[in-house]
Design a protein around this motif. Structure first.
Motif, PDB file in Angstrom:
ATOM      1  N   VAL A 260      -0.097  -2.888  -6.525  1.00 54.63           N
ATOM      2  CA  VAL A 260       0.584  -1.594  -6.480  1.00 54.63           C
ATOM      3  C   VAL A 260      -0.173  -0.609  -7.357  1.00 54.63           C
ATOM      4  O   VAL A 260      -0.446  -0.886  -8.532  1.00 54.63           O
ATOM      5  CB  VAL A 260       2.051  -1.696  -6.961  1.00 54.63           C
ATOM      6  N   VAL A 261      -0.532   0.522  -6.755  1.00 50.67           N
ATOM      7  CA  VAL A 261      -1.292   1.560  -7.452  1.00 50.67           C
ATOM      8  C   VAL A 261      -0.348   2.713  -7.784  1.00 50.67           C
ATOM      9  O   VAL A 261       0.387   3.182  -6.918  1.00 50.67           O
ATOM     10  CB  VAL A 261      -2.448   2.088  -6.572  1.00 50.67           C
TER      11      VAL A 261
ATOM     12  N   GLN B  16       5.508 -11.421  -6.774  1.00 55.21           N
ATOM     13  CA  GLN B  16       5.349 -12.308  -7.919  1.00 55.21           C
ATOM     14  C   GLN B  16       3.867 -12.481  -8.256  1.00 55.21           C
ATOM     15  O   GLN B  16       3.035 -12.684  -7.361  1.00 55.21           O
ATOM     16  CB  GLN B  16       5.985 -13.667  -7.627  1.00 55.21           C
ATOM     17  N   ASP B  17       3.532 -12.362  -9.553  1.00 61.16           N
ATOM     18  CA  ASP B  17       2.159 -12.453 -10.034  1.00 61.16           C
ATOM     19  C   ASP B  17       1.251 -11.382  -9.450  1.00 61.16           C
ATOM     20  O   ASP B  17       0.027 -11.556  -9.345  1.00 61.16           O
ATOM     21  CB  ASP B  17       1.558 -13.838  -9.734  1.00 61.16           C
ATOM     22  N   GLY B  18       1.841 -10.248  -9.074  1.00 59.78           N
ATOM     23  CA  GLY B  18       1.067  -9.149  -8.508  1.00 59.78           C
ATOM     24  C   GLY B  18       0.292  -8.383  -9.570  1.00 59.78           C
ATOM     25  O   GLY B  18       0.349  -8.680 -10.768  1.00 59.78           O
ATOM     26  N   ILE B  19      -0.449  -7.375  -9.107  1.00 60.01           N
ATOM     27  CA  ILE B  19      -1.293  -6.562  -9.989  1.00 60.01           C
ATOM     28  C   ILE B  19      -0.890  -5.098  -9.886  1.00 60.01           C
ATOM     29  O   ILE B  19      -0.716  -4.567  -8.775  1.00 60.01           O
ATOM     30  CB  ILE B  19      -2.783  -6.725  -9.635  1.00 60.01           C
ATOM     31  N   ILE B  20      -0.726  -4.450 -11.041  1.00 59.46           N
ATOM     32  CA  ILE B  20      -0.441  -3.020 -11.098  1.00 59.46           C
ATOM     33  C   ILE B  20      -1.699  -2.303 -11.548  1.00 59.46           C
ATOM     34  O   ILE B  20      -2.266  -2.628 -12.600  1.00 59.46           O
ATOM     35  CB  ILE B  20       0.707  -2.719 -12.079  1.00 59.46           C
TER      36      ILE B  20
ATOM     37  N   ASN C 218      -7.778  -9.650   1.646  1.00 62.21           N
ATOM     38  CA  ASN C 218      -6.733  -9.178   2.571  1.00 62.21           C
ATOM     39  C   ASN C 218      -5.424  -8.844   1.847  1.00 62.21           C
ATOM     40  O   ASN C 218      -4.373  -8.743   2.470  1.00 62.21           O
ATOM     41  CB  ASN C 218      -6.466 -10.242   3.643  1.00 62.21           C
ATOM     42  N   ALA C 219      -5.493  -8.688   0.548  1.00 61.36           N
ATOM     43  CA  ALA C 219      -4.287  -8.385  -0.240  1.00 61.36           C
ATOM     44  C   ALA C 219      -3.647  -7.085   0.232  1.00 61.36           C
ATOM     45  O   ALA C 219      -4.328  -6.125   0.593  1.00 61.36           O
ATOM     46  CB  ALA C 219      -4.653  -8.272  -1.724  1.00 61.36           C
ATOM     47  N   GLU C 220      -2.323  -7.075   0.210  1.00 59.58           N
ATOM     48  CA  GLU C 220      -1.575  -5.881   0.632  1.00 59.58           C
ATOM     49  C   GLU C 220      -1.408  -4.923  -0.552  1.00 59.58           C
ATOM     50  O   GLU C 220      -1.117  -5.340  -1.675  1.00 59.58           O
ATOM     51  CB  GLU C 220      -0.208  -6.294   1.170  1.00 59.58           C
ATOM     52  N   VAL C 221      -1.595  -3.630  -0.258  1.00 56.18           N
ATOM     53  CA  VAL C 221      -1.572  -2.601  -1.295  1.00 56.18           C
ATOM     54  C   VAL C 221      -0.533  -1.542  -0.971  1.00 56.18           C
ATOM     55  O   VAL C 221      -0.428  -1.057   0.160  1.00 56.18           O
ATOM     56  CB  VAL C 221      -2.957  -1.923  -1.433  1.00 56.18           C
ATOM     57  N   VAL C 222       0.254  -1.191  -1.984  1.00 55.64           N
ATOM     58  CA  VAL C 222       1.179  -0.051  -1.908  1.00 55.64           C
ATOM     59  C   VAL C 222       0.718   0.987  -2.920  1.00 55.64           C
ATOM     60  O   VAL C 222       0.308   0.634  -4.034  1.00 55.64           O
ATOM     61  CB  VAL C 222       2.636  -0.477  -2.213  1.00 55.64           C
ATOM     62  N   ILE C 223       0.763   2.261  -2.534  1.00 53.77           N
ATOM     63  CA  ILE C 223       0.412   3.345  -3.460  1.00 53.77           C
ATOM     64  C   ILE C 223       1.643   4.193  -3.745  1.00 53.77           C
ATOM     65  O   ILE C 223       2.341   4.624  -2.821  1.00 53.77           O
ATOM     66  CB  ILE C 223      -0.703   4.241  -2.893  1.00 53.77           C
ATOM     67  N   ILE C 224       1.912   4.428  -5.026  1.00 56.21           N
ATOM     68  CA  ILE C 224       2.952   5.367  -5.476  1.00 56.21           C
ATOM     69  C   ILE C 224       2.188   6.445  -6.252  1.00 56.21           C
ATOM     70  O   ILE C 224       1.926   6.283  -7.440  1.00 56.21           O
ATOM     71  CB  ILE C 224       4.004   4.691  -6.352  1.00 56.21           C
TER      72      ILE C 224
END
Length: 424
Positions: free
Chosen positions: A280-281, A309-313, A409-415
């Motif tokens: 998540v950005v 879980q165990d994601g990256i910001i 192939n990690a999924e990314v969300v942008i805020i």
């Protein structure tokens, strides 16, 4: 590739995300809200239509003095627009009234003259009486009651001696008070250090109701409401701003009811879906909220809500003013792990809260579950690493690090603006 503009300091930077990775961009509708009126007319409209209150003019007519509370250098309140209007309308009906502007620093450092000029403009700084609230100066405070939580309520003596007490501010989602604005001008704004610490205790911060966009049964909000009532805060002017810090709406009147109406407006615009992702950005909305690591925790909480879980910001945040609090830094840097910090802070009783505890508690909560990569070329990388985070000079560097850890192939969300949304 998808190109997204991210606020960074006093500018924007473009970040590129491969289309195969990007699953959602979460953004407040406030950023694309197009008001029909100019910023000045929006403010005048609000002041002409006070909510459950006499008008500002009625309140100050015939009075000898008024104190106007305003936010400090860490908040993007457009005071260059709002303050001249407030002063003009007061003096139109009471030309000789004594006016003092009180900067609600809360537990922050004092606002400098340069920051005042940036906030108000040179004319107001030159011609008006402007006072920094100093929460640790006991001689400047007076005890006015006991909070619902049991803590002593100490408030600024100048404000309490005013015939009329009013406040300007802005409303946005807040990571533990629910929303900014309204009653926050009093607590923490002009409260004593001990009062602020008790209100920001670990017990309250860990409450499930002390979250972004939540006011109901929020123990921090309950204390703040009481403080506003006891202080006799007579009138507020709260604005709502877009991504360019321009006013899109304003609310004036009773400190509770006008604020509540403003919060409903903001909530309708800022609600976004909770979309889970590996990466998540986000950002802290640019200047002035991204000046230090301390403030950046706010934007991180929006990313926290969307992380698997165990994601990256990935946090795009200038942090040009450093860590933002020595106690905050020391508590993070001197601990072996974020878990150690959490275990320690939850044992601290309400009346023993230490400086910056709430901020390192929330940061430790986030770091205990997720990896944070801070993107900045304005801050000492070692300081960031000492606080259990990773560092990258550019977004590209941060994204490459994240994709190596989570897979191509990690999924990314942008805020784009983490402090402007309420994740549901």
């Amino acid at each position: 590739m998808t190109l997204v503009k991210m606020p960074y300091s006093k500018k924007f930077i473009n970040v590129s995300i491969p289309d195969k990775n990007l699953i959602k961009i979460l953004e407040s509708k406030a950023h694309n809200y197009k008001p029909e009126l100019s910023q000045e007319k929006i403010v005048h409209r609000a002041l002409n239509n006070p909510i459950k209150s006499k008008s500002l003019e009625e309140l100050v007519r015939g009075k000898n003095n008024v104190v106007v509370i305003t936010s400090d250098h860490t908040r993007p309140v457009p005071s260059k627009i709002t303050m001249p209007i407030i002063l003009q309308r007061i003096r139109e009906v009471n030309p000789n009234i004594d006016i003092k502007i009180l900067i609600a620093t809360g537990y922050h450092r004092p606002t400098t003259k340069e920051e005042m000029i940036n906030k108000f403009g040179e004319e107001i700084v030159k011609n008006e009486i402007i006072i920094n609230h100093m929460s640790k100066n006991k001689d400047d405070l007076v005890k006015v009651g006991i909070l619902p939580s049991g803590g002593e309520l100490w408030l600024n003596k100048i404000a309490m001696e005013a015939e009329v007490l009013i406040a300007e501010g802005f409303i946005e989602p807040h990571f533990f008070a629910g929303f900014s604005g309204g009653r926050k001008s009093i607590l923490p704004g002009i409260a004593g250090a001990e009062t602020i610490l008790a209100n920001h205790c670990s017990e309250f911060i860990s409450s499930k109701n002390a979250r972004t966009g939540v006011l109901k049964n929020n123990p921090i909000h309950t204390d703040m409401l009481y403080a506003a009532k006891v202080s006799n805060l007579s009138f507020i002017l709260n604005v709502v701003i877009d991504k360019d810090k321009k006013i899109i709406n304003a609310f004036s009147g009773d400190s509770e009811f006008a604020h509540a109406k403003g919060c409903n407006f903001v909530k309708d615009l800022s609600k976004v879906d909770n979309v889970k992702a590996d990466i998540v950005v986000t950002s802290n909305g640019g200047y002035p909220l991204d000046q230090n690591i301390y403030q950046s925790v706010k934007g991180m909480t929006s990313a926290e809500a969307c992380c698997k879980q165990d994601g990256i910001i990935i946090m795009v945040c200038a942090c040009n003013d450093g860590h933002g609090g020595q106690s905050f830094y020391d508590q993070m840097a001197n601990a072996a792990t974020p878990k150690e910090i959490l275990n320690k802070v939850l044992k601290i009783p309400r009346n023993k809260t230490i400086p910056d505890q709430w901020e390192f508690q929330i940061l430790a909560r986030i770091l205990n579950k997720y990896k944070v990569i801070m993107v900045t070329d304005m801050c000492d990388p070692q300081m960031i690493k000492n606080m259990h985070m990773d560092h990258a000079y550019s977004f590209e560097e941060a994204l490459n690090k994240a994709l190596k850890l989570k897979g191509e192939n990690a999924e990314v969300v942008i805020i784009p603006d983490g402090v402007s949304v309420v994740v549901k």
